[in-house]
Design a protein around this motif. Structure first.
Motif, PDB file in Angstrom:
ATOM      1  N   ARG A 145       0.829  -1.193   0.000  1.00  0.00           N
ATOM      2  CA  ARG A 145       0.000   0.000   0.000  1.00  0.00           C
ATOM      3  C   ARG A 145       0.864   1.242   0.000  1.00  0.00           C
ATOM      4  O   ARG A 145       1.990   1.219   0.496  1.00  0.00           O
ATOM      5  CB  ARG A 145      -0.955   0.010   1.196  1.00  0.00           C
ATOM      6  CG  ARG A 145      -0.298   0.128   2.540  1.00  0.00           C
ATOM      7  CD  ARG A 145      -1.309  -0.107   3.666  1.00  0.00           C
ATOM      8  NE  ARG A 145      -2.341   0.914   3.706  1.00  0.00           N
ATOM      9  CZ  ARG A 145      -3.504   0.771   4.355  1.00  0.00           C
ATOM     10  NH1 ARG A 145      -3.764  -0.355   4.995  1.00  0.00           N
ATOM     11  NH2 ARG A 145      -4.386   1.753   4.360  1.00  0.00           N
ATOM     12  N   ASP A 146       0.319   2.313  -0.551  1.00  0.00           N
ATOM     13  CA  ASP A 146       0.958   3.622  -0.539  1.00  0.00           C
ATOM     14  C   ASP A 146      -0.048   4.574   0.084  1.00  0.00           C
ATOM     15  O   ASP A 146      -0.990   5.018  -0.587  1.00  0.00           O
ATOM     16  CB  ASP A 146       1.325   4.043  -1.959  1.00  0.00           C
ATOM     17  CG  ASP A 146       2.109   5.342  -2.005  1.00  0.00           C
ATOM     18  OD1 ASP A 146       2.008   6.139  -1.042  1.00  0.00           O
ATOM     19  OD2 ASP A 146       2.804   5.576  -2.990  1.00  0.00           O
ATOM     20  N   ASN A 147       0.114   4.881   1.351  1.00  0.00           N
ATOM     21  CA  ASN A 147      -0.873   5.707   2.042  1.00  0.00           C
ATOM     22  C   ASN A 147      -0.880   7.143   1.525  1.00  0.00           C
ATOM     23  O   ASN A 147      -1.895   7.830   1.615  1.00  0.00           O
ATOM     24  CB  ASN A 147      -0.630   5.673   3.546  1.00  0.00           C
ATOM     25  CG  ASN A 147      -1.058   4.350   4.160  1.00  0.00           C
ATOM     26  OD1 ASN A 147      -1.825   3.579   3.557  1.00  0.00           O
ATOM     27  ND2 ASN A 147      -0.563   4.066   5.359  1.00  0.00           N
ATOM     28  N   ALA A 148       0.218   7.584   0.954  1.00  0.00           N
ATOM     29  CA  ALA A 148       0.253   8.928   0.377  1.00  0.00           C
ATOM     30  C   ALA A 148      -0.600   9.017  -0.890  1.00  0.00           C
ATOM     31  O   ALA A 148      -1.094  10.087  -1.239  1.00  0.00           O
ATOM     32  CB  ALA A 148       1.685   9.329   0.063  1.00  0.00           C
ATOM     33  N   LYS A 149      -0.759   7.876  -1.557  1.00  0.00           N
ATOM     34  CA  LYS A 149      -1.561   7.825  -2.788  1.00  0.00           C
ATOM     35  C   LYS A 149      -2.929   7.192  -2.568  1.00  0.00           C
ATOM     36  O   LYS A 149      -3.681   7.003  -3.522  1.00  0.00           O
ATOM     37  CB  LYS A 149      -0.809   7.048  -3.870  1.00  0.00           C
ATOM     38  CG  LYS A 149       0.475   7.722  -4.316  1.00  0.00           C
ATOM     39  CD  LYS A 149       1.139   6.948  -5.447  1.00  0.00           C
ATOM     40  CE  LYS A 149       2.395   7.668  -5.934  1.00  0.00           C
ATOM     41  NZ  LYS A 149       3.068   6.913  -7.030  1.00  0.00           N
ATOM     42  N   ASN A 150      -3.232   6.830  -1.315  1.00  0.00           N
ATOM     43  CA  ASN A 150      -4.527   6.208  -0.994  1.00  0.00           C
ATOM     44  C   ASN A 150      -4.796   4.988  -1.868  1.00  0.00           C
ATOM     45  O   ASN A 150      -5.919   4.786  -2.352  1.00  0.00           O
ATOM     46  CB  ASN A 150      -5.672   7.217  -1.169  1.00  0.00           C
ATOM     47  CG  ASN A 150      -5.630   8.331  -0.160  1.00  0.00           C
ATOM     48  OD1 ASN A 150      -4.887   8.272   0.820  1.00  0.00           O
ATOM     49  ND2 ASN A 150      -6.402   9.368  -0.385  1.00  0.00           N
TER      50      ASN A 150
END
Length: 123
Positions: free
Chosen positions: A72-77
């Motif tokens: 997952r990339d939380n900055a990119k949701n």
């Protein structure tokens, strides 16, 4: 409330790779653990992989362990499912899901679901 939209499915040959993406909108993404499930024609929906809110912990179904990777990339949701060494038995509609409660291997543990993306693996 969170909205989930999967993408990246398609028709591939056995042994090929695909990367699925699931874009989230609405509530803060990093408050949800995420999961991927799949459903083949005539079969029940089954667990594929799960990842914690931070991305530090993951879990996989035995059938995909060593071939699939959830991230997952939380900055990119966005949550991803990298699928390598695909087999015809991986053919299914793949769904991403969000859980307010944490990682789960069970569909009942998830609050929100996407519409799914078709993955077809030919032999």
């Amino acid at each position: 409330q969170v909205q989930l939209v999967e993408s990246g499915g398609g028709l591939v040959q056995a042994g090929d790779s695909l990367r699925l993406s699931c874009a989230a909108s609405g509530r803060t993404f990093n408050t949800f653990a995420m999961g991927w499930f799949r459903q083949a024609p005539g079969k029940e929906r089954e667990f594929v992989a799960t990842i914690s809110r931070s991305g530090g912990n993951t879990g996989y179904a035995d059938s995909v362990k060593g071939r699939f990777t959830i991230s997952r990339d939380n900055a990119k949701n966005t949550v991803y499912l990298q699928m390598n060494s695909l087999k015809p038995e991986d053919t299914a509609v793949y769904y991403c899901a969000a859980s307010e409660y944490g990682r789960s291997w069970y569909s009942s543990g998830y609050n929100y679901w996407g519409q799914g993306t078709q993955v077809t693996v030919s032999s």
